[in-house]
Write a protein that holds these residues in place. Structure first.
Motif, PDB file in Angstrom:
ATOM      1  N   MET A  61      14.620  12.045 -16.503  1.00 47.56           N
ATOM      2  CA  MET A  61      14.476  10.777 -15.807  1.00 47.56           C
ATOM      3  C   MET A  61      15.741   9.939 -15.906  1.00 47.56           C
ATOM      4  N   LEU A  93      11.849   0.071   4.206  1.00 44.65           N
ATOM      5  CA  LEU A  93      10.587   0.518   3.643  1.00 44.65           C
ATOM      6  C   LEU A  93       9.427  -0.243   4.276  1.00 44.65           C
ATOM      7  N   ARG A 104      -6.449   8.768   5.509  1.00 43.72           N
ATOM      8  CA  ARG A 104      -7.208   8.459   4.307  1.00 43.72           C
ATOM      9  C   ARG A 104      -8.708   8.472   4.604  1.00 43.72           C
ATOM     10  N   ARG A 164      15.106   7.194  -9.579  1.00 42.22           N
ATOM     11  CA  ARG A 164      13.910   6.837 -10.343  1.00 42.22           C
ATOM     12  C   ARG A 164      14.128   5.550 -11.132  1.00 42.22           C
ATOM     13  N   MET A 213      13.738   2.903  -8.618  1.00 38.58           N
ATOM     14  CA  MET A 213      12.342   2.824  -8.228  1.00 38.58           C
ATOM     15  C   MET A 213      11.527   2.104  -9.286  1.00 38.58           C
ATOM     16  N   GLY A 266      10.028  -0.616  -7.281  1.00 36.75           N
ATOM     17  CA  GLY A 266       8.673  -0.146  -7.052  1.00 36.75           C
ATOM     18  C   GLY A 266       7.683  -0.872  -7.935  1.00 36.75           C
ATOM     19  N   GLN A 282       0.831  -1.196   0.000  1.00 37.22           N
ATOM     20  CA  GLN A 282       0.000   0.000   0.000  1.00 37.22           C
ATOM     21  C   GLN A 282       0.867   1.248   0.000  1.00 37.22           C
ATOM     22  N   VAL A 283       1.919   1.187   0.808  1.00 33.86           N
ATOM     23  CA  VAL A 283       2.815   2.337   0.872  1.00 33.86           C
ATOM     24  C   VAL A 283       3.577   2.480  -0.440  1.00 33.86           C
ATOM     25  N   MET A 284       3.989   1.334  -0.965  1.00 29.41           N
ATOM     26  CA  MET A 284       4.716   1.356  -2.236  1.00 29.41           C
ATOM     27  C   MET A 284       3.859   1.979  -3.322  1.00 29.41           C
ATOM     28  N   TRP A 286       8.891   1.021   7.825  1.00 25.59           N
ATOM     29  CA  TRP A 286       8.166   2.291   7.849  1.00 25.59           C
ATOM     30  C   TRP A 286       6.695   2.046   7.568  1.00 25.59           C
ATOM     31  N   SER A 287       6.449   1.213   6.592  1.00 29.36           N
ATOM     32  CA  SER A 287       5.080   0.923   6.193  1.00 29.36           C
ATOM     33  C   SER A 287       4.274   0.350   7.350  1.00 29.36           C
ATOM     34  N   THR A 336       2.003   4.317  -3.090  1.00 23.49           N
ATOM     35  CA  THR A 336       2.088   5.772  -2.981  1.00 23.49           C
ATOM     36  C   THR A 336       3.492   6.290  -3.279  1.00 23.49           C
ATOM     37  N   VAL A 337       4.460   5.821  -2.521  1.00 23.75           N
ATOM     38  CA  VAL A 337       5.806   6.363  -2.695  1.00 23.75           C
ATOM     39  C   VAL A 337       6.483   5.854  -3.962  1.00 23.75           C
ATOM     40  N   GLY A 338       6.056   4.685  -4.412  1.00 28.93           N
ATOM     41  CA  GLY A 338       6.652   4.148  -5.621  1.00 28.93           C
ATOM     42  C   GLY A 338       6.015   4.755  -6.860  1.00 28.93           C
ATOM     43  N   ASP A 339       5.048   5.597  -6.635  1.00 31.30           N
ATOM     44  CA  ASP A 339       4.377   6.261  -7.742  1.00 31.30           C
ATOM     45  C   ASP A 339       5.365   7.088  -8.540  1.00 31.30           C
ATOM     46  N   LYS A 340       5.059   7.210  -9.804  1.00 33.50           N
ATOM     47  CA  LYS A 340       5.952   7.883 -10.737  1.00 33.50           C
ATOM     48  C   LYS A 340       6.426   9.252 -10.254  1.00 33.50           C
ATOM     49  N   TRP A 341       5.543  10.030  -9.607  1.00 39.66           N
ATOM     50  CA  TRP A 341       5.900  11.389  -9.245  1.00 39.66           C
ATOM     51  C   TRP A 341       5.991  11.645  -7.741  1.00 39.66           C
ATOM     52  N   ILE A 362       1.437   2.669   8.680  1.00 34.09           N
ATOM     53  CA  ILE A 362       0.261   2.366   7.857  1.00 34.09           C
ATOM     54  C   ILE A 362      -1.035   2.823   8.526  1.00 34.09           C
TER      55      ILE A 362
END
Lengths: 135, 135
Positions: B20, B109, B124, B26, B29, B33, A27-29, B112-113, A31-36, B117
């Motif tokens: 990029m 990671l 959320r 990135r 990731m 990711g 779930q965290v990934m 942290w998650s 978000t943080v693994g998101d492209k931006w 969470i």
DNA sequence: CCGCATCCTACTTGATACTG
DNA sequence: CAGTATCAAGTAGGATGCGG
């Protein structure tokens, strides 16, 4: 009848979904693994930024993606969004305590990346060369 | 003529890609990711696994995605692929030193998650509740 | 200045069937 | 058992124009 295989796959998917839903890391990934998202969090590390500043700073992200990313981060409680109802409107984004707590992790990832990127690139070249040879 | 829009899109993409390409984080990731890569690396943490074992262990990943992920990891030098030409063929995957060096980062990671969470989920819910109220 | 809504394209993913 | 090829479908990303 012919449903057996199909059925099994569906079951597997359900099990998988249940598994994924229970995995905080994923779930965290997401978000943080998101492209931006990572870029944005990094850009906010120094302090609050306006929407336009981020847009300039991250160059390459469309306005849509930036907004979308910021909203996702806001939803997850990683950033706050402050609207100053002047004319024209001014909007500032800032990391929350939760958002800042993520920075070290991102740093660790960044550190690993910078340390090992060469190895990765070397491996990649070697692999591609091997592939080319086989083809 | 009708190329203008198309052209601009291409140019923008080039600029973006150049940016990029310069960011090791990135690039990394993009690999870790990835939807499945993390799971696979984790599944390989204990030791070598066969293709079929991974398929069972990660349940939910299609055979295609598994192969695709493994090839990406192999390309980046994170895993090795060993083929034993018996009948039937046997293929084992194993983490390389580089792959194992990534484990601590993944652990961080994960830590942290698992720690945050709940905060994220709470934020959320609050956000969604606020949204619902506005709608 | 900010961001939302729409439309459209392209990439990713998955199901299925076939080869070694 | 492992991997590849093909096709259909879902989703993410981007361009543009409008409204606050």
């Amino acid at each position: 009848m012919t449903r057996t295989a199909e059925q099994r796959r569906t079951d597997a998917k359900v099990v998988y979904d249940a598994y994924m839903a229970l995995c905080p890391t994923r779930q965290v990934m997401a978000t943080v693994g998101d492209k931006w998202a990572g870029l944005v969090v990094n850009a906010l590390a120094d302090g609050p930024r306006r929407h336009g500043e981020l847009r300039t700073r991250i160059a390459g992200a469309s306005q849509k993606m930036l907004t979308q990313t910021l909203r996702a981060l806001e939803r997850d409680g990683l950033v706050t969004r402050t609207v100053t109802p002047s004319v024209p409107v001014r909007v500032d984004y800032e990391l929350t305590a939760l958002g800042r707590s993520l920075l070290p992790v991102l740093q660790a990832l960044k550190a690993w990346s910078e340390t090992h990127i060469e190895d990765v690139l070397t491996a990649r070249e070697a692999y591609d060369a091997r592939e080319a040879a086989n083809a």
